[in-house]
Design an enzyme around this catalytic site. Sequence first.
Site, mmCIF file in Angstrom:
data_model
loop_
_atom_site.group_PDB
_atom_site.id
_atom_site.type_symbol
_atom_site.label_atom_id
_atom_site.label_comp_id
_atom_site.label_asym_id
_atom_site.label_seq_id
_atom_site.Cartn_x
_atom_site.Cartn_y
_atom_site.Cartn_z
ATOM 1 N N ARG A 1 0.829 -1.205 0.000
ATOM 2 C CA ARG A 1 0.000 0.000 0.000
ATOM 3 C C ARG A 1 0.864 1.256 0.000
ATOM 4 O O ARG A 1 0.436 2.320 -0.461
ATOM 5 C CB ARG A 1 -0.945 -0.004 1.211
ATOM 6 C CG ARG A 1 -1.816 1.247 1.303
ATOM 7 C CD ARG A 1 -3.060 1.017 2.158
ATOM 8 N NE ARG A 1 -2.733 0.439 3.446
ATOM 9 C CZ ARG A 1 -2.316 1.134 4.502
ATOM 10 N NH1 ARG A 1 -2.123 2.441 4.403
ATOM 11 N NH2 ARG A 1 -2.087 0.532 5.649
ATOM 12 N N LYS B 1 -7.405 4.920 -19.668
ATOM 13 C CA LYS B 1 -7.762 5.297 -21.030
ATOM 14 C C LYS B 1 -6.545 5.191 -21.962
ATOM 15 O O LYS B 1 -5.990 4.120 -22.139
ATOM 16 C CB LYS B 1 -8.358 6.704 -21.016
ATOM 17 C CG LYS B 1 -9.406 6.953 -19.922
ATOM 18 C CD LYS B 1 -10.556 5.972 -19.910
ATOM 19 C CE LYS B 1 -11.735 6.419 -19.051
ATOM 20 N NZ LYS B 1 -11.475 6.521 -17.613
#
Length: 386
Positions: free
Chosen positions: A53, A202
Site C-alpha cells: 500500500r 484510457k
Amino acid sequence: MKDDPTVPSAARFETRAIHIGQDYRSETGAVIPPIYMTSTYETGNPGGFDYTRSGSPNYRNLQNTLASLENAQHCTVFASGVSAITAIAFGLKAGDTVVSEQNIYGCTYRLFERVLRKFNVDIQYLDLADTANYTRIAEIKPALVWLESPTNPLLKILDIAAISEVAHSVGSTVVMDNTFASSLLQKPLDLGADLSLLSTTKYTNGHSDALGGAVCSNSAEWQEKMIFAQKALGLQPSPFDSWLTSRGVKTEAIRMERHSANALELATRLEGRADVKSVRYPFLPSNPQYELARKQMSGGSGMLLADFGHTQDEALAFIRRLRLFTQAESLGGIESLVCHPATMTHASIPKDIREAAGVTDGLVRFSVGIEHVEDLWADIEQALKA
C-alpha cells in the site's frame, strides 16, 4: 522523477516511453521488469519498500515513466482515475472554493456535489471557454481551478495558459484533466497548469484491461500530498495493473497517431453528410476553437462527438445498430466504443444542469479505435441508413 543515465536527455517521447521506468530487473537480466505480487517486504531492503500500500517496484516504474512523458518532476499513481481525483480533492479543507469548468466528467461532478459539499467545500461552475469568465476566477480566488481540455463530452478546448495565468495571479492551483488529450498530444504543466491528472485506464494503458490514475506535478508540496493520500486513503493500484499500464504506455505514441487520424477522417466525412446536424472534433477546421486546439495539442486525439438530430430513443437505436463500435462506458482503448452521454457517463448530472451545459439527448460520443478507418466508416453508414 528518477534520472536514467542510460537514456539520453534529448530522447523523444517514443523512446522515453519504452526505456524510462525499467528498474528492478534484478540479476536475471529480464528485458521487461516482472510483476511484484507481494503484499509486504523484508525490512531493510535496498529499495526501501515495506508494504505494498505504501509502494511497489511496479508503482515506481510507472511513476518514473509518466513523470518523464508529462515533463514533470513528480508522479503518483492511483487505483483509478477517480482515485486520482479523490487524492487531489483530499488536499482541500472546509471553506475552500473550487472553480470548475461547467462541462466535466460526470464522476467528477458527482464527487464535487455529493461528497465535497458535505465537507463545506463550495464548487462554482463556469464556462471557461468564454474568456469573459476569467474575471470571475480573479474575483472568487478559489483554492483550485479545475479544467478539462478537451472536455468530456463536448470537446471544448480551454486556453490552459491564459486561465493558469489568471489563477496564479490570485494564488489558485490549476488542475488539468489530461485524459482526453493524452500525455503524447498535450503537456499541461508546460502550458502553466500545476497538476496534470490522467485516468491511465484510457489512452495511457490503451487496452481496456486495467484501471489506473496518475497525478503529475513539479511541486514537492503537492507530491507529498499525493503520496499521503495514496497511503492514508488506500488509493494505490495493484502491482499487476501498474505492470499492465507500463506495458501499454510503451505503444502510446503509435496508438495515438492512429486514433487521431481515424477520428479526423470520420469527423470530416460525417460533417459532409446532410443527415448529420453537427460534429465536434478538436482538429476539424470548422471547429471555432480549431486554432487554440492546434496551438495546445499536437493531434486531435480519438474522441468524436456527433448530433444526428435524434431524440434520445432514436440516438440509442442508432447506437444499437452499430457493430464495430461497442456501446460501453470508458474510452481510449484500441477498440472503438460508442456512448450516449445523457444516459451513461453524465447520467448522474441533473437533466436541467446537463442540458444547460450542452449535453443534450441527441449527442453521441465515439471513442474511435485503431481499426481500419474504412471498416469504421462502413459501420456508421449502415447504422445511419438502417
